[in-house]
Design a protein around this motif. Sequence first.
Motif, mmCIF file in Angstrom:
data_model
loop_
_atom_site.group_PDB
_atom_site.id
_atom_site.type_symbol
_atom_site.label_atom_id
_atom_site.label_comp_id
_atom_site.label_asym_id
_atom_site.label_seq_id
_atom_site.Cartn_x
_atom_site.Cartn_y
_atom_site.Cartn_z
ATOM 1 N N ASN A 140 0.765 -1.146 -0.101
ATOM 2 C CA ASN A 140 0.064 -0.100 -0.031
ATOM 3 C C ASN A 140 0.785 1.272 -0.049
ATOM 4 O O ASN A 140 0.352 2.364 -0.313
ATOM 5 C CB ASN A 140 -0.987 0.192 1.111
ATOM 6 N N ILE A 141 2.027 1.172 0.142
ATOM 7 C CA ILE A 141 3.140 2.212 0.413
ATOM 8 C C ILE A 141 4.351 2.327 -0.480
ATOM 9 O O ILE A 141 4.673 3.344 -0.848
ATOM 10 C CB ILE A 141 3.401 2.787 1.856
ATOM 11 N N ILE A 142 4.647 1.328 -1.035
ATOM 12 C CA ILE A 142 5.999 0.976 -1.573
ATOM 13 C C ILE A 142 6.186 1.723 -2.824
ATOM 14 O O ILE A 142 7.144 2.479 -3.269
ATOM 15 C CB ILE A 142 6.646 -0.326 -1.697
ATOM 16 N N GLY A 143 4.808 1.915 -3.603
ATOM 17 C CA GLY A 143 4.966 2.502 -4.707
ATOM 18 C C GLY A 143 4.951 4.146 -4.661
ATOM 19 O O GLY A 143 5.926 4.459 -5.346
ATOM 20 N N GLU A 144 4.567 4.537 -3.596
ATOM 21 C CA GLU A 144 4.721 6.040 -3.248
ATOM 22 C C GLU A 144 6.383 6.246 -2.696
ATOM 23 O O GLU A 144 6.651 7.297 -3.170
ATOM 24 C CB GLU A 144 3.590 6.394 -2.085
ATOM 25 N N CYS A 145 6.561 5.167 -1.949
ATOM 26 C CA CYS A 145 8.000 5.432 -1.635
ATOM 27 C C CYS A 145 9.035 5.528 -2.917
ATOM 28 O O CYS A 145 10.015 6.218 -2.945
ATOM 29 C CB CYS A 145 8.619 4.379 -0.595
ATOM 30 N N PHE A 146 8.621 4.683 -3.711
ATOM 31 C CA PHE A 146 9.839 4.801 -5.032
ATOM 32 C C PHE A 146 9.463 5.874 -5.787
ATOM 33 O O PHE A 146 10.526 6.609 -6.121
ATOM 34 C CB PHE A 146 9.170 3.400 -5.734
ATOM 35 N N ALA A 147 8.364 6.429 -5.834
ATOM 36 C CA ALA A 147 7.933 7.596 -6.567
ATOM 37 C C ALA A 147 8.652 8.899 -5.842
ATOM 38 O O ALA A 147 9.257 9.813 -6.619
ATOM 39 C CB ALA A 147 6.678 7.814 -6.720
ATOM 40 N N ALA A 148 8.720 8.968 -4.528
ATOM 41 C CA ALA A 148 9.542 9.999 -3.975
ATOM 42 C C ALA A 148 10.793 9.916 -4.353
ATOM 43 O O ALA A 148 11.539 11.002 -4.331
ATOM 44 C CB ALA A 148 8.870 9.889 -2.363
#
Length: 263
Positions: free
Chosen positions: A169-177
Amino acid sequence: ISALLAANGVIPPLQQAKNKRRKVLVVDFDIHHGNGTQDMTYNDDHILYFSIHRGLESKKLLGSHPFYPGSGMPDDIGGNLARGFNVNIAWSEPGMSGAEYATAWLKVLLPIARTFAPDLILVSAGFDGAMGDQLGQCKLLPRDYHAMCTPLAQLAPCCLSLEGGYNLNIIGECFAACAMALLGDNMVPPCNLDELSRGCDPTAAADINATIKAHAPFWSSLKQFLQDDIDASVDSIVNEMTGICLDDNNSNSSPSPPDEGGS
């Protein structure tokens, strides 16, 4: 090329850099210690390896019971030919957040990295320290990863290699950041100033101090912190991170000349 995203680990580009004798900084923020990378670089003074990871399950509850793989302690400082070039911050408790990581960056990683002046930075980008990851049990948010990658991208060309991370639920946002940081996008997500305002956990401060003590003999830039309690106060840390994250005027400037190497 100033930034690159990869998915095959840092070992292939690291091996090429070793063969060419380029100065390489490896930053590993996967929640597990990179024992294989450490073994590969331990006696090479052209490679500065920095790993920040969980060292113990919980010192308060379980004593010295190690967190897998059980390696990467502060006194693992490098081989005889590269003392000071292997830097480990090993958390003794779970639950670390942006405040603790920002403090480690400001008090350990960035001072050493600027002195080392790498030609290339390889990032072992594991997102198992992110909020809600049941294995890592830490509390990093996408904005924290952005804040960690931003000063690295300003220091030297960066290659980001994907590793662990189990909260889908969060790793995609972490990668994008992280990608935004490498591309110089300093606006979204915002820097973690609100997270920093609560200060660094005292247990984490002790873990960071252990690393500073182990490496101050090799890096003069750390000696100023030997007597600090590293409280990550609003007045000091927030102001420093504001300069790193938001000062566009300095984003393209070269780092100050190193005062010494880690011999």
